[in-house]
Design a protein around this motif. Structure first.
Motif, mmCIF file in Angstrom:
data_model
loop_
_atom_site.group_PDB
_atom_site.id
_atom_site.type_symbol
_atom_site.label_atom_id
_atom_site.label_comp_id
_atom_site.label_asym_id
_atom_site.label_seq_id
_atom_site.Cartn_x
_atom_site.Cartn_y
_atom_site.Cartn_z
ATOM 1 N N ARG A 296 60.025 40.883 77.059
ATOM 2 C CA ARG A 296 60.925 40.877 75.905
ATOM 3 C C ARG A 296 62.066 39.875 76.109
ATOM 4 N NH1 ARG A 296 61.245 45.178 71.673
ATOM 5 N NH2 ARG A 296 63.065 44.491 70.517
ATOM 6 N N ARG A 300 63.187 36.347 74.179
ATOM 7 C CA ARG A 300 64.540 35.936 73.736
ATOM 8 C C ARG A 300 64.882 34.537 74.251
ATOM 9 N NH1 ARG A 300 66.124 41.101 75.840
ATOM 10 N NH2 ARG A 300 65.926 42.676 74.209
ATOM 11 N N GLU A 329 53.366 41.952 70.538
ATOM 12 C CA GLU A 329 54.629 42.301 69.875
ATOM 13 C C GLU A 329 55.831 42.225 70.802
ATOM 14 O OE1 GLU A 329 55.510 42.653 66.715
ATOM 15 O OE2 GLU A 329 53.478 41.954 66.321
ATOM 16 N N TYR A 330 55.647 42.519 72.084
ATOM 17 C CA TYR A 330 56.811 42.499 72.981
ATOM 18 C C TYR A 330 57.399 41.101 73.085
ATOM 19 C CZ TYR A 330 55.314 47.159 74.338
ATOM 20 O OH TYR A 330 54.958 48.473 74.311
ATOM 21 N N ALA A 333 58.756 40.089 69.517
ATOM 22 C CA ALA A 333 59.990 40.778 69.146
ATOM 23 C C ALA A 333 61.202 40.012 69.661
ATOM 24 C CB ALA A 333 59.982 42.204 69.698
ATOM 25 N N ARG A 336 61.516 36.630 67.686
ATOM 26 C CA ARG A 336 62.002 36.834 66.311
ATOM 27 C C ARG A 336 63.474 37.213 66.289
ATOM 28 N NH1 ARG A 336 56.693 40.045 64.739
ATOM 29 N NH2 ARG A 336 55.564 38.407 63.632
ATOM 30 N N GLU A 337 63.828 38.125 67.212
ATOM 31 C CA GLU A 337 65.208 38.601 67.282
ATOM 32 C C GLU A 337 66.191 37.418 67.323
ATOM 33 O OE1 GLU A 337 65.601 41.522 70.468
ATOM 34 O OE2 GLU A 337 67.554 40.659 70.947
#
Ligand SMILES: [Zn+2]
Length: 389
Positions: A296, A300, A329-330, A333, A336-337
């Motif tokens: 994740r 980022r 998705e991890y 996510a 996208r964040e």
């Protein structure tokens, strides 16, 4: 379109696009005389680039003959040579795979051994698909390192000892007798995903997250390679003030903190059993909390670079590929964040961010696209037609 521009090659492009299907439609679109259109259609038919299509078009009077691009006119050889694995295919001119093969072939074996194997493997695949070398219009090759676009030569490839400056197009061309097109693996993956999964996206950024990190840039439906072919090397953009040393010698590179190799090293330091990006993905899928957290955060970090690129380039879509895309998705996510919060609203309004759709076939499909786009470009078709006139 001017009359001079509408040679046989230009007419073929129009028929492929579906903008016109009949002689009358071609005359209307190009402004060419009936005799000129007929002559060019005859030349294209003679070389089997086009065939009459079944759907004759009736507009009240006598039905008009429609023409269609003949995807079976020639055969394409395609290869995606990775660091340790090779994937090959024989395709038609619409990238439909007619035969394929994959094998463990270490790129570190050097060019003559790897390419010698490739020539033999292509011959076996042609046999298997019931074709011969004289039906082949070209071979597209992806290599896991930087390739100078003008010459097709690998340039200082970090994981390819013996390949620096090796004349891949010349060596293969002498043995196969067809045009050879070479590009780096990320560019061919970008081409493959764009062609097969997102042809409607005009400006696309493909990001490969695997052992390293790189990107392929599609602009106006075409690859953007930059002046030397080095465009898209985003793995060495600085993302952090950390002192982690990258394999390029700099510190704080995206690749040094967010690649599969970097995450595997962090997991090993934490006592986990992770040799490479595949192992990182396996740990994520098994629900390992530390692996999930690291992936994740990697998302980022990648998002931080992509947010800047989105402001600069304004792509309509971002596709995340490479082994780490399987963390799904991890990884997304995190990307996208940061991208949606940091890029300008106008640039993200219609921006889609997704993982690859083609799995590890994207490269070999893209290698085929490399050949198809070259061979079917109007200038090359005009030359082929003139040579047989
Ligand atoms: Zn670096």
């Amino acid at each position: 379109m001017t009359t001079e521009a509408a040679g046989a090659g230009a007419l073929l492009t129009i028929l492929r696009d579906g903008r016109a299907r009949t002689r009358a439609e071609l005359m209307q679109l190009t402004g060419l005389a009936r005799s000129t259109v007929s002559q060019r259609l005859d030349a294209l038919s003679d070389q089997r680039w086009i065939i009459p299509s079944n759907d004759a078009i009736s507009s009240g009077g006598r039905p008009a003959v429609a023409f269609a691009f003949n995807a079976g006119a020639r055969i394409v050889l395609a290869a995606d040579l990775g660091a340790t694995h090779a994937r090959l295919a024989v395709t038609d001119l619409a990238t439909q795979v007619l035969a394929e093969h994959s094998a463990d072939v270490p790129i570190t074996d050097g060019p003559e051994k790897v390419l010698g194997w490739l020539v033999d493997a292509f011959h076996r695949l042609l046999d298997e698909s019931g074709h011969t070398l004289d039906q082949v219009c070209g071979a597209g090759i992806g290599l896991p390192g930087p390739v100078e676009h003008q010459t097709g030569l690998p340039v200082n490839p970090p994981i390819m000892p013996g390949w620096d400056g090796f004349d891949v197009p010349g060596w293969l061309g002498r043995r196969l007798g067809v045009p050879i097109l070479v590009d780096n693996d990320v560019n061919i993956m970008a081409l493959g995903e764009h062609w097969a999964a997102s042809p409607e996206i005009e400006h696309l950024l493909f990001v490969k997250v695997a052992t390293g990190i790189g990107s392929g840039i599609i602009t106006e439906h075409r690859l953007h390679r930059g002046a030397q072919g080095a465009a898209g090397d985003i793995g060495h953009i600085r993302v952090t003030t950390s002192d982690i040393v990258c394999r390029c010698g700099n510190t704080g590179c995206l690749e040094a903190v967010a690649s599969g190799a970097a995450l595997a090293a962090l997991l090993r330091a934490a006592g986990e059993d992770a040799a490479n990006s595949r192992d990182v993905v396996a740990l994520v899928r098994a629900g390992n909390a530390r692996a999930v957290q690291l992936v994740r955060q990697a998302g980022r970090d990648i998002g931080e670079v992509l947010a800047a690129l989105v402001n600069f380039f304004n792509p309509g879509g971002i596709i995340i590929g490479g082994d780490m895309a399987d963390a799904g998705e991890y990884l997304l996510a995190g990307v996208r964040e940061v991208v949606y919060s940091r890029s300008l609203p106008l640039a993200t309004q219609h921006l889609s961010i997704r993982v690859r759709q083609l799995d590890d076939r994207a490269g070999v499909i893209g290698a085929s696209v490399l050949v198809i786009e070259h061979i079917l470009s109007p200038g090359v078709i005009d030359e082929a037609v003139a040579a047989h006139a």
